[in-house]
Write a protein that holds these residues in place. Sequence first.
Motif, PDB file in Angstrom:
ATOM      1  N   TRP A  33      20.622  -0.676  -3.915  1.00 28.79           N
ATOM      2  CA  TRP A  33      21.210  -0.015  -3.102  1.00 28.79           C
ATOM      3  C   TRP A  33      21.897  -0.785  -2.105  1.00 28.79           C
ATOM      4  O   TRP A  33      22.990  -0.623  -1.456  1.00 28.79           O
ATOM      5  CB  TRP A  33      20.332   0.816  -2.240  1.00 28.79           C
ATOM      6  N   GLY A  76      16.093  -1.146  -2.870  1.00 23.64           N
ATOM      7  CA  GLY A  76      16.168   0.231  -3.210  1.00 23.64           C
ATOM      8  C   GLY A  76      15.390   1.302  -2.440  1.00 23.64           C
ATOM      9  O   GLY A  76      14.689   1.027  -1.674  1.00 23.64           O
ATOM     10  N   LEU A 235      23.817   2.608  -4.601  1.00 18.69           N
ATOM     11  CA  LEU A 235      24.343   3.542  -3.351  1.00 18.69           C
ATOM     12  C   LEU A 235      25.730   4.365  -3.684  1.00 18.69           C
ATOM     13  O   LEU A 235      25.850   5.270  -3.250  1.00 18.69           O
ATOM     14  CB  LEU A 235      24.458   2.687  -2.030  1.00 18.69           C
TER      15      LEU A 235
END
Length: 272
Positions: A33, A76, A235
């Motif tokens: 992410w 993440g 993401l």
Amino acid sequence: MVDNRYATALVIGSVLSLLATVYLSVAVGTQDWFQYNTPPIKRCVNTTAIKNEFLTGDFEEKTYSSHLFKWNGTLGLWWRCIQVPLCSHWYCCQQGDLQTGNESANTTQQRNCTHQSGCTDPKTETLCMSFTLPQQFSTKVKQNESEEDLLRTYLWRCQFLLPLVSLSLVFLSGLVGVCACLCRSFTPTLVVGLFHFIAGLCSLGTVCCFRISVDQLNGEYRKPGDVVGSMGWSLYLALISFPLQMMAAALFLWAARSHRKHYTRITAYRVA
């Protein structure tokens, strides 16, 4: 009987919903992410101690954030990872880059590091640790104070809960759709559209909460200026799922509303 336009809208909406669910599920289960790009280390480090501290040490936000900053970390929703050299004990930079205040100490340090280094090739291995459920709901504390940081605490909890709510709503809407097919009723399609609309908002909220939470983390623990942070592909997958869910919701709502108007007109015509 369902008009071809409405049937087509339902099929396209179902495909979009399936794609959004797959993208969001993959994003939730991966750790990319947010990633940090760290410059090469200019000193000798004990890689064994770093691995042990990261894998078996106490959970402290300050500790694992410093590892993320120093070792090309990735963060993440459920995972945190770092990349450390594949050395058995010590890892050193090039000897020409080692600098200390004392030349003799520098020579000794180079000799010791060269002797203890388990490898000369700067290959790395990735170490990952998952956030446990209590850690996800743990209270965030300001670095220099003992008071609770409410903003970061609730942002972290929201970024953990919102994707689960989104996936649950999509799953529930699928059950409603199956029941609607069995009952040969078009009315529940409106509920399916509303569920997808709320799920899309939850997906967007997840991305926003995570991005703000990472910015707060970098500011709280003072990310070094030479460390570059960037958003990862996980993401972007979660972000792509938002418009897909919104388009699916729009198709379901349009089909339900248009079919209802069409059915009402046919009923009124037959009564007349």
